[in-house]
Structures are given as structure tokens and as C-alpha cells.
Design an enzyme around this catalytic site. Sequence first.
Site, PDB file in Angstrom:
ATOM      1  N   ASP A 100      35.745 -35.347 -16.733  1.00 58.55           N
ATOM      2  CA  ASP A 100      35.076 -34.027 -16.392  1.00 58.55           C
ATOM      3  C   ASP A 100      35.220 -33.577 -14.933  1.00 58.55           C
ATOM      4  O   ASP A 100      35.636 -34.266 -14.078  1.00 58.55           O
ATOM      5  CB  ASP A 100      33.493 -34.458 -16.347  1.00 58.55           C
ATOM      6  CG  ASP A 100      33.076 -34.513 -17.663  1.00 58.55           C
ATOM      7  OD1 ASP A 100      33.844 -34.700 -18.678  1.00 58.55           O
ATOM      8  OD2 ASP A 100      31.622 -34.581 -18.030  1.00 58.55           O
ATOM      9  N   HIS A 245      35.786 -38.972 -14.527  1.00 61.94           N
ATOM     10  CA  HIS A 245      35.988 -37.796 -13.772  1.00 61.94           C
ATOM     11  C   HIS A 245      37.627 -37.417 -12.946  1.00 61.94           C
ATOM     12  O   HIS A 245      38.033 -38.518 -12.633  1.00 61.94           O
ATOM     13  CB  HIS A 245      35.218 -37.391 -12.683  1.00 61.94           C
ATOM     14  CG  HIS A 245      33.711 -37.527 -13.141  1.00 61.94           C
ATOM     15  ND1 HIS A 245      33.085 -38.678 -13.401  1.00 61.94           N
ATOM     16  CD2 HIS A 245      32.794 -36.367 -13.275  1.00 61.94           C
ATOM     17  CE1 HIS A 245      31.702 -38.135 -13.622  1.00 61.94           C
ATOM     18  NE2 HIS A 245      31.513 -37.078 -13.803  1.00 61.94           N
TER      19      HIS A 245
HETATM   20 ZN    ZN Z   1      30.365 -32.820 -14.296  1.00 61.92          ZN
END
Ligand code: ZN
Length: 280
Positions: A100, A245
Site C-alpha cells: 500500500d 507498504h
Molecule cells: Zn495506506
Amino acid sequence: MQKDQLLTRRRALLTGAATLGAAGVAAALAQGTGNRAAPPPPVPPAAGAQAARRPLKPSEYRLRPLAGYGPPSTAGSTPVRRQPLLRMSGRGRTMVLTFDDGPDPRYTPPILDTLARYEVRAMFFVCGGMAAENRDLLARMADEGHVVGNHTWSHPLLTRLSRRRIRSEMERTCDIIEKAHGERPAWFRAPYGAWNRAAFQLGAELGMEPLGWTVDTLDWTSPGTATIVDRVEQGAAPGVVVLSHDAGGDRSQSVRALRTYLPELLDSGYHISVPRRQYA
Ligand SMILES: [Zn+2]
């Protein structure tokens, strides 16, 4: 086992491992809000290449309509849900890796390099603002078969925004993804896992399914590479969706962890794949 034998074995595991049918997605709705990781199941024993595999029929790729979730869709074939999908249903030992907040030119390329090395595909939930500045990385994701999802333009807490602002955050991001990646996103993930009714409705209107996660690596807290590896491996199980991430701070631990857990998951007999939505 020699390294080249290992690689051969990994390739053998991948051969015939078709894209994970999103059919399973709908069948696998778990309870919860999407920002809560499931308790880690015990580490499964290595299965090697024993997983029986058969060719999927085209119908098995399709997303099964969900009965009883939300009002009838006003957006053609995309249902309006009341909770995000949190895992993929069992089609053997398949897991989904998601990254992400990117793309970030510092961390996304080495993640793509590792995925390419092992010939696996992943999902990237990008922010429109980042995507606009790194279109080349979205093009690379397209070239290498990765799925790009919508993670809003500026990563706001949607529950504090007006419906109009939410729509703008989502729609602009769809547009930039289409320009840079080549197709509009079929998946959406709310920042912080904070969903609300408007997000589900607008996502459906824009043709996107909401995807949460099963295992949160909490890599954004920089817990150490070994801890990230442990969280993924302890949480590994069929259908698990892993959250990591590739932006939002120093993500070098996330980059390094992938280099360790990806080959280990593959050696344990897991397929790493992406969901595909195909409507007849
Ligand atoms: Zn996020």
C-alpha cells in the site's frame, strides 16, 4: 538441495498456477472491519509440490454474486458490500501479497525486482498523488502482470469526509491509474482500513471491490526485518491476504523482508497470486 534445483522446484510450483480466481473472494468473506488481523494460525507443514492441481474452468474465475450482502447494486455487476473482503477462498495454498501507499521510487522498484525474480505477481494499492508522480512504475506493474488497486488520492480518513470528497478522492485515483497502468482498477482499499457506507457505495459505483487484509505486518512501525518475516510466516495459510507498504516512510525493512519470506513461502508450497475479476 542446490540453489538451481530450488529454483526449478519453485518454477514447477508456479507452473499451471493460474491467477487466483476471484470466485473465491466472495466465498471467503470473513467477519470484521478489515483493520483487524486474524489471529495467526499455526505454521503449516511444508507441502512441497504435492498440492493437487487441476485446470480451472472459466466459470471458476468469476466472482460469485454475494447473496444477502447490501442492497442490490446500482452499478451493474459490482455488488455494494457492507464489509470488505478479508481473504481469498481456498483454491489450494494460495496467498496474496499487497503493498500500500506507493508507488515510491525508493522502495517499489526493489520490491518489483524481488517479485520478478520469483515470477510471482502481487497487488499494489496506490495513492493517486504518488501514482501521478511515478507513472513509469505503474506502467512497469502493468508490464509485469501486477494488479493495481485504488487507495485514494491523498490517503485521508474517509470517515471524516463528505460523500463528495470521497468520490473525488476515489475517482481521480481511478483516472490516473487508467492513464498510467492501462486499465481502471477493480479493487479498492480504504486508508487505515476505515470504511464507511459511502466508501462501499462509491467504490461499487466506480466498479471496484473492497479488499481488506488478513495479516497485517505492521511494517510501517519499522519493527525490524526479522519481525516482519515472522509475522508473514506465522500468519501464512491458504487464502491469506498480507498487508505491507512500499511507501509512507523508510520501507527498507519491508523490501528486505520480502527477499526472505517470499522464497520461504514458495518453498513451503504456497502459490503467490492475485485475484482476477472476470464477469461474463
Ligand atoms: Zn495506506
